[in-house]
Motif scaffolding. Structure first.
Motif, PDB file in Angstrom:
ATOM      1  N   ALA A   1      -3.768 -24.746  69.260  1.00 20.50           N
ATOM      2  CA  ALA A   1      -3.941 -24.240  70.627  1.00 20.50           C
ATOM      3  C   ALA A   1      -5.397 -23.919  70.915  1.00 20.50           C
ATOM      4  O   ALA A   1      -5.873 -24.096  72.046  1.00 20.50           O
ATOM      5  CB  ALA A   1      -3.071 -22.998  70.833  1.00 20.50           C
ATOM      6  N   LYS A   2      -6.139 -23.474  69.919  1.00 21.51           N
ATOM      7  CA  LYS A   2      -7.559 -23.179  70.095  1.00 21.51           C
ATOM      8  C   LYS A   2      -8.316 -24.428  70.513  1.00 21.51           C
ATOM      9  O   LYS A   2      -9.148 -24.388  71.440  1.00 21.51           O
ATOM     10  CB  LYS A   2      -8.134 -22.609  68.794  1.00 21.51           C
ATOM     11  CG  LYS A   2      -9.620 -22.281  68.871  1.00 21.51           C
ATOM     12  CD  LYS A   2     -10.127 -21.759  67.537  1.00 21.51           C
ATOM     13  CE  LYS A   2     -11.636 -21.490  67.595  1.00 21.51           C
ATOM     14  NZ  LYS A   2     -12.154 -21.008  66.279  1.00 21.51           N
TER      15      LYS A   2
ATOM     16  N   THR B   1      -7.037 -27.045  71.976  1.00 24.89           N
ATOM     17  CA  THR B   1      -6.557 -27.415  73.305  1.00 24.89           C
ATOM     18  C   THR B   1      -7.291 -26.636  74.389  1.00 24.89           C
ATOM     19  O   THR B   1      -7.723 -27.210  75.403  1.00 24.89           O
ATOM     20  CB  THR B   1      -5.047 -27.170  73.407  1.00 24.89           C
ATOM     21  OG1 THR B   1      -4.365 -28.094  72.548  1.00 24.89           O
ATOM     22  CG2 THR B   1      -4.545 -27.362  74.825  1.00 24.89           C
ATOM     23  N   ARG B   2      -7.437 -25.339  74.199  1.00 22.86           N
ATOM     24  CA  ARG B   2      -8.129 -24.520  75.195  1.00 22.86           C
ATOM     25  C   ARG B   2      -9.582 -24.980  75.367  1.00 22.86           C
ATOM     26  O   ARG B   2     -10.102 -25.011  76.490  1.00 22.86           O
ATOM     27  CB  ARG B   2      -8.093 -23.047  74.784  1.00 22.86           C
ATOM     28  CG  ARG B   2      -6.716 -22.414  74.884  1.00 22.86           C
ATOM     29  CD  ARG B   2      -6.805 -20.899  74.710  1.00 22.86           C
ATOM     30  NE  ARG B   2      -5.479 -20.321  74.587  1.00 22.86           N
ATOM     31  CZ  ARG B   2      -4.858 -20.112  73.425  1.00 22.86           C
ATOM     32  NH1 ARG B   2      -5.453 -20.448  72.279  1.00 22.86           N
ATOM     33  NH2 ARG B   2      -3.659 -19.585  73.394  1.00 22.86           N
ATOM     34  N   GLU B   3     -10.222 -25.333  74.283  1.00 30.53           N
ATOM     35  CA  GLU B   3     -11.606 -25.791  74.367  1.00 30.53           C
ATOM     36  C   GLU B   3     -11.714 -27.047  75.226  1.00 30.53           C
ATOM     37  O   GLU B   3     -12.625 -27.176  76.055  1.00 30.53           O
ATOM     38  CB  GLU B   3     -12.162 -26.053  72.961  1.00 30.53           C
ATOM     39  CG  GLU B   3     -13.621 -26.483  72.964  1.00 30.53           C
ATOM     40  CD  GLU B   3     -14.191 -26.667  71.569  1.00 30.53           C
ATOM     41  OE1 GLU B   3     -15.258 -27.310  71.458  1.00 30.53           O
ATOM     42  OE2 GLU B   3     -13.572 -26.183  70.598  1.00 30.53           O
TER      43      GLU B   3
ATOM     44  N   PHE C   1      -9.608 -28.049  77.643  1.00 32.43           N
ATOM     45  CA  PHE C   1      -9.324 -27.760  79.046  1.00 32.43           C
ATOM     46  C   PHE C   1     -10.450 -26.967  79.706  1.00 32.43           C
ATOM     47  O   PHE C   1     -10.764 -27.172  80.889  1.00 32.43           O
ATOM     48  CB  PHE C   1      -7.999 -27.019  79.167  1.00 32.43           C
ATOM     49  CG  PHE C   1      -6.788 -27.859  78.878  1.00 32.43           C
ATOM     50  CD1 PHE C   1      -6.795 -29.223  79.136  1.00 32.43           C
ATOM     51  CD2 PHE C   1      -5.641 -27.306  78.335  1.00 32.43           C
ATOM     52  CE1 PHE C   1      -5.688 -30.014  78.873  1.00 32.43           C
ATOM     53  CE2 PHE C   1      -4.520 -28.081  78.071  1.00 32.43           C
ATOM     54  CZ  PHE C   1      -4.545 -29.440  78.329  1.00 32.43           C
ATOM     55  N   GLU C   2     -11.067 -26.060  78.969  1.00 31.81           N
ATOM     56  CA  GLU C   2     -12.205 -25.320  79.523  1.00 31.81           C
ATOM     57  C   GLU C   2     -13.357 -26.269  79.859  1.00 31.81           C
ATOM     58  O   GLU C   2     -14.016 -26.121  80.904  1.00 31.81           O
ATOM     59  CB  GLU C   2     -12.661 -24.252  78.517  1.00 31.81           C
ATOM     60  CG  GLU C   2     -11.702 -23.079  78.407  1.00 31.81           C
ATOM     61  CD  GLU C   2     -11.994 -22.195  77.205  1.00 31.81           C
ATOM     62  OE1 GLU C   2     -13.000 -22.457  76.497  1.00 31.81           O
ATOM     63  OE2 GLU C   2     -11.222 -21.240  76.966  1.00 31.81           O
TER      64      GLU C   2
ATOM     65  N   TRP D   1      -1.800 -27.950  82.274  1.00 35.68           N
ATOM     66  CA  TRP D   1      -2.503 -27.459  81.087  1.00 35.68           C
ATOM     67  C   TRP D   1      -1.777 -26.281  80.441  1.00 35.68           C
ATOM     68  O   TRP D   1      -1.717 -26.169  79.216  1.00 35.68           O
ATOM     69  CB  TRP D   1      -3.932 -27.050  81.458  1.00 35.68           C
ATOM     70  CG  TRP D   1      -4.772 -28.193  81.964  1.00 35.68           C
ATOM     71  CD1 TRP D   1      -4.434 -29.518  81.969  1.00 35.68           C
ATOM     72  CD2 TRP D   1      -6.074 -28.109  82.563  1.00 35.68           C
ATOM     73  NE1 TRP D   1      -5.455 -30.272  82.524  1.00 35.68           N
ATOM     74  CE2 TRP D   1      -6.467 -29.434  82.894  1.00 35.68           C
ATOM     75  CE3 TRP D   1      -6.936 -27.053  82.845  1.00 35.68           C
ATOM     76  CZ2 TRP D   1      -7.697 -29.711  83.487  1.00 35.68           C
ATOM     77  CZ3 TRP D   1      -8.159 -27.328  83.439  1.00 35.68           C
ATOM     78  CH2 TRP D   1      -8.539 -28.641  83.757  1.00 35.68           C
ATOM     79  N   SER D   2      -1.219 -25.395  81.268  1.00 35.36           N
ATOM     80  CA  SER D   2      -0.520 -24.226  80.726  1.00 35.36           C
ATOM     81  C   SER D   2       0.662 -24.629  79.860  1.00 35.36           C
ATOM     82  O   SER D   2       0.982 -23.950  78.876  1.00 35.36           O
ATOM     83  CB  SER D   2      -0.044 -23.311  81.863  1.00 35.36           C
ATOM     84  OG  SER D   2       0.839 -24.010  82.730  1.00 35.36           O
TER      85      SER D   2
ATOM     86  N   ILE E   1      -0.657 -25.901  76.485  1.00 29.35           N
ATOM     87  CA  ILE E   1      -1.060 -24.743  75.677  1.00 29.35           C
ATOM     88  C   ILE E   1       0.164 -24.019  75.131  1.00 29.35           C
ATOM     89  O   ILE E   1       0.196 -23.619  73.958  1.00 29.35           O
ATOM     90  CB  ILE E   1      -1.935 -23.783  76.513  1.00 29.35           C
ATOM     91  CG1 ILE E   1      -3.290 -24.434  76.806  1.00 29.35           C
ATOM     92  CG2 ILE E   1      -2.129 -22.444  75.794  1.00 29.35           C
ATOM     93  CD1 ILE E   1      -4.129 -23.673  77.812  1.00 29.35           C
TER      94      ILE E   1
ATOM     95  N   GLU F   1       0.906 -23.444  71.218  1.00 31.33           N
ATOM     96  CA  GLU F   1       1.077 -22.107  70.653  1.00 31.33           C
ATOM     97  C   GLU F   1       2.386 -21.999  69.881  1.00 31.33           C
ATOM     98  O   GLU F   1       2.434 -21.382  68.796  1.00 31.33           O
ATOM     99  CB  GLU F   1       1.026 -21.062  71.766  1.00 31.33           C
ATOM    100  CG  GLU F   1      -0.353 -20.864  72.354  1.00 31.33           C
ATOM    101  CD  GLU F   1      -0.371 -19.898  73.526  1.00 31.33           C
ATOM    102  OE1 GLU F   1      -1.453 -19.372  73.847  1.00 31.33           O
ATOM    103  OE2 GLU F   1       0.711 -19.667  74.139  1.00 31.33           O
TER     104      GLU F   1
END
Length: 355
Positions: free
Chosen positions: A114-115, A117-119, A121-122, A329-330, A333, A337
């Motif tokens: 998940a980390k 993935t967030r990178e 999308f950011e 995206w949510s 994520i 997770e």
């Protein structure tokens, strides 16, 4: 009739999943297309592999063929990058494509954690480009019909639990240590490769479509166990527990083969059973009412069905979206997770977990 949107694709990697994708999106016999697709460029680890890929899978096309991925990212005639590399490379491939200003459709599992993935999308948000995880099954008309039958029409009453299994014999014992199916650094294991489909169908059976939900999607409590071989999960079993009592059981196994009835959703007034060759490609479902009577829903699917997600990308981009309403995206994520937690409890680890 309004002109259909056209998307020019750059394809990254020339493995099996990429071959399925390109063969499907250039089909001319598919029902009710919502877009047209041009294979604009192919990127492979060598120029010859790219040429062989085109000759074998899409000889009717004339894409630019490159012996590197970077040349595809930088091709001004490419609109969207399709990423078909192993899981462990998805983060880098996505970031490189986004850096070049390209939209992205990236295969599942989207990244390893998940980390990561967030990178991605950011970075996409900062760049203003469209990115979607290629969970193609979510775009099947069958899945949309199944959720309507379950959660809008409530044909089986109140949904109470769902089960889904995806097992496929992959003969992992015969693979070398660098195989994507055996190397933890490449995201090996049944969970990210096929268990993600079991989780997807289980959750789609238990929850209404994203657009029908009130508020953010609930992340259920997770209980998980895995059987490991050399640190890689051969099998995974996940129990999902919702606050209102709904339960889901999702399993995967890389040394067995699931039967044709791989998913069932149970409600207060009946059961829905999903049929097909695998959880990734459901072909029909049957509703069995508690008091008697049943109905089977069949769906036409020339080829494999990758064109539905490709159409969704084209329509989203035409309408100015940077996220898919079907796979926002949510949601990516949330699933990452859940799989992180499954691995934490089950014991499967990737070197990237420490980064």
């Amino acid at each position: 009739m309004p002109e259909l949107p056209n998307i020019r694709w750059g394809i990254i990697a020339t493995g099996l999943i990429s071959s399925w994708f390109v063969e499907d999106i250039v089909r001319t016999d598919r029902p009710e297309p919502q877009a047209t697709h041009t294979i604009q460029a192919i990127g492979s680890s060598s120029l010859q592999k790219g040429k062989d890929f085109v000759a074998k899978h899409i000889p009717q096309t004339s894409p630019a063929i490159y012996g590197s991925y970077e040349e595809v990212y930088n091709d001004p005639n490419v609109d969207v990058i399709y990423i078909g590399t192993p899981h462990a490379f998805h983060k880098k491939n996505c970031l490189d494509a986004i850096s070049a200003g390209k939209h992205v459709l990236c295969e599942k599992a989207f990244t390893l954690t998940a980390k990561e993935t967030r990178e991605v999308f950011e970075t996409a948000q900062a760049k203003g480009v469209y990115v979607m995880e290629a969970m193609w099954t979510r775009h099947f008309p069958l899945i949309k019909a199944m959720q309507k039958v379950l959660h809008e029409e409530k044909v089986i009453g109140e949904v109470r639990r769902a089960f889904c299994d995806f097992a496929i014999f992959q003969d992992i014992a015969s693979k070398g240590p660098e195989s994507r199916l055996k190397n933890p650094a490449l995201g090996a294991g049944s969970l990210l490769d096929i268990g993600i489909y079991s989780l997807t169908l289980t959750i789609l059976g238990l929850e209404p479509a994203l657009g029908e939900k009130k508020g953010a999607a609930e992340t259920p409590a997770v209980r998980a166990i895995q059987s490991l071989s050399d640190g890689v999960d051969v099998s995974t079993a996940v129990l999902l527990l919702y606050k209102d009592g709904r339960q889901g059981i999702a399993t995967s196994h890389s040394d067995l083969k699931t039967g044709d009835d791989f998913c069932r959703v149970e409600g207060s007034e009946g059961t829905l059973i999903v049929h097909g060759p695998a959880a990734s490609v459901p072909s029909s479902f049957t509703v069995v009412k508690r008091g008697g009577g049943e109905k089977t829903y069949e769906f036409e699917r020339p080829g494999r069905g990758f064109y539905w997600e490709a159409d969704a990308v084209a329509v989203d981009i035409q309408q100015g979206r940077t996220e898919s309403p079907v796979m926002p995206w949510s949601e990516t994520i949330r699933f990452m997770e859940i799989m992180d937690e499954v691995r934490r409890q089950g014991g499967a680890r990737f070197p990237q977990d420490e980064r």
